[in-house]
Design an enzyme around this catalytic site. Structure first.
Site, PDB file in Angstrom:
ATOM      1  N   GLU A 284       0.910  -1.494   0.269  1.00 57.89           N
ATOM      2  CA  GLU A 284       0.329  -0.019  -0.474  1.00 57.89           C
ATOM      3  C   GLU A 284       0.813   1.749  -0.147  1.00 57.89           C
ATOM      4  O   GLU A 284       0.363   2.210  -0.144  1.00 57.89           O
ATOM      5  CB  GLU A 284      -0.902   0.504   1.181  1.00 57.89           C
ATOM      6  CG  GLU A 284      -2.416  -0.856   1.338  1.00 57.89           C
ATOM      7  CD  GLU A 284      -3.040  -0.469   0.047  1.00 57.89           C
ATOM      8  OE1 GLU A 284      -3.097   1.103  -0.677  1.00 57.89           O
ATOM      9  OE2 GLU A 284      -3.572  -2.288  -1.456  1.00 57.89           O
TER      10      GLU A 284
ATOM     11  N   ASP B 170      -9.516   5.274  -2.753  1.00 55.38           N
ATOM     12  CA  ASP B 170      -8.073   5.667  -3.493  1.00 55.38           C
ATOM     13  C   ASP B 170      -8.751   6.510  -5.018  1.00 55.38           C
ATOM     14  O   ASP B 170     -10.271   6.658  -5.138  1.00 55.38           O
ATOM     15  CB  ASP B 170      -6.989   4.525  -3.566  1.00 55.38           C
ATOM     16  CG  ASP B 170      -7.398   4.125  -4.681  1.00 55.38           C
ATOM     17  OD1 ASP B 170      -8.701   3.801  -4.736  1.00 55.38           O
ATOM     18  OD2 ASP B 170      -7.053   3.348  -4.955  1.00 55.38           O
TER      19      ASP B 170
ATOM     20  N   TYR C   5      -6.493   6.772   3.742  1.00 55.64           N
ATOM     21  CA  TYR C   5      -7.453   5.594   2.517  1.00 55.64           C
ATOM     22  C   TYR C   5      -5.992   4.163   3.295  1.00 55.64           C
ATOM     23  O   TYR C   5      -6.722   3.299   3.082  1.00 55.64           O
ATOM     24  CB  TYR C   5      -6.577   5.795   1.180  1.00 55.64           C
ATOM     25  CG  TYR C   5      -6.892   5.251   0.413  1.00 55.64           C
ATOM     26  CD1 TYR C   5      -7.150   4.669   0.176  1.00 55.64           C
ATOM     27  CD2 TYR C   5      -4.820   4.131   0.096  1.00 55.64           C
ATOM     28  CE1 TYR C   5      -7.373   3.020  -1.002  1.00 55.64           C
ATOM     29  CE2 TYR C   5      -4.373   3.512  -0.181  1.00 55.64           C
ATOM     30  CZ  TYR C   5      -5.608   2.725  -0.972  1.00 55.64           C
ATOM     31  OH  TYR C   5      -5.051   1.513  -1.767  1.00 55.64           O
TER      32      TYR C   5
END
Ligand code: SF4
Length: 369
Positions: free
Chosen positions: A45, A143, A125
């Site tokens: 991520e 996102d 996020y």
């Protein structure tokens, strides 16, 4: 505007994703169970922020070989993590990733969104992506891809980020029904492969319910935010060498360039008055140039003029610069711009259209305030 329920509206995504999902090195096989390696999700991520999947894959694999778990990363030196991150850009992410790993080593993995948000580098996020993909918690990770898909599906005309809180609440029933990890990744995958800026609606499992498609408005939904015009600057980027040492800026402790070594740079325009002066001033033995390039950043465009200078004898390092032994040059972490000059040093120089204003440049370099 009233939105239809997320569980029913997004139902076609689950079977589509079963067929269409890409095999990614950080993606679990069973998307209905907690991820077997939350650390791998965290690394992916952070790497995927601002960077395409195809670029991330080899970096992720190298990273996981060197730092296979949070404790290995937590104990690594800053130079090493920056060196391994070299080429991915946005180096702040590497330091935040290490900070998050240190938090996990100290206190264990957080159990909910609130505590995930307390790990360094995890904004709304990333914390929600960790919650849903790593731990199967029904938290909506929004996102750029997810905002684009949902804005089009629901016909949100204004900037969808303004509706983030409402969208997160709206998604929860869908996440609970179809599985947090599966639905989160299905939305992201649709945004990355089908509902792209120029969408392929004929291939989309949501096409029959999509509001933007119905209105023939996919080109104006989502609304595009106005981007500031980047500032144009022109620089000499200098690789200065003497007696087996290079002149460099050591890494700053804070800011965008923290952890990275840099070549000295001088404004192109301010040095032109030196052009007519003697060709080899200050004991200069050799000057090499190469074709320049444009280095793009979100806020500025640098027109780079690379120049390598070799001196007979070193002069005292100007302010904020140090002489670094040449044997260490390959091991230090540098950003893309400075790495590119380092690579040029191994190639033959080119003939410059215009002779560099060496005397002016060197006077400026050596007398830096
Ligand atoms: S139908 Fe087209 S615009 Fe709508 S979600 Fe699918 S790809 Fe995106």
């Amino acid at each position: 505007m009233l939105w239809p329920g997320s569980a029913a509206l997004l139902a076609p995504l689950a079977p589509w994703f079963d067929e269409a999902r890409r095999v990614l090195p950080w993606r679990a096989l069973d998307l209905h169970a907690p991820h077997p390696d939350p650390y791998a999700v965290l690394v992916s991520e952070l790497m995927l922020q601002q960077t395409q999947v195809a670029t991330v894959i080899p970096f992720f694999q190298r990273w996981m070989e060197r730092f296979p778990d949070a404790s290995t990363l937590a104990a690594a030196s800053e130079d090493e993590i920056h060196k391994l991150w070299e080429g991915l850009g946005y180096y702040r992410r590497a330091r935040l990733l290490q900070g998050a790993a240190q938090g996990v080593v100290k206190d264990g993995w957080p159990k909910d969104l609130e505590n995930l948000l307390e790990l360094p580098g995890l904004g709304p996020y990333t914390a929600a992506a960790m919650a849903s993909i790593a731990f199967q918690l029904p938290e909506a990770a929004l996102d750029g891809n997810a905002f684009r898909v949902l804005a089009r599906l629901l016909g949100i005309e204004e900037n969808p980020r303004k509706s983030a809180a409402r969208l997160r609440e709206w998604l929860k029933p869908g996440l609970r029904t179809h599985g947090p990890s599966l639905l989160t990744q299905a939305i992201m995958e649709l945004g990355a492969t089908v509902c792209t800026p120029s969408p392929r609606c004929a291939k989309c499992p949501l096409a029959s319910d999509c509001e933007a498609r119905r209105q023939d408005a996919t080109d104006r939904i989502p609304a595009r935010p106005q981007r500031p015009v980047p500032r144009e600057v022109s620089l000499w980027l200098l690789a200065v060498q003497s007696k087996g040492r290079w002149l460099l800026h050591p890494p700053a402790a804070h800011g965008l360039l923290a952890g990275l070594w840099r070549w000295p740079a001088l404004a192109f325009e301010t040095t032109l008055e030196g052009a007519a002066e003697e060709p080899h001033p200050f004991g200069l033995a050799e000057a090499r140039t190469w074709p320049g390039w444009i280095q793009e950043y979100s806020h500025r465009r640098e027109h780079i003029h690379p120049l390598a200078l070799q001196f007979e004898a070193p002069f005292p390092a100007p302010k904020d610069l140090i002489w670094l032994d040449a044997s260490e040059l390959e091991a230090i972490p540098m950003g893309r711009r400075d790495q590119r000059l380092q690579e040029l040093l191994r190639t033959p120089p080119a003939v410059c259209d215009e002779a560099p204003p060496l005397a002016g440049l060197l006077r400026l370099l050596q007398s830096r305030p």
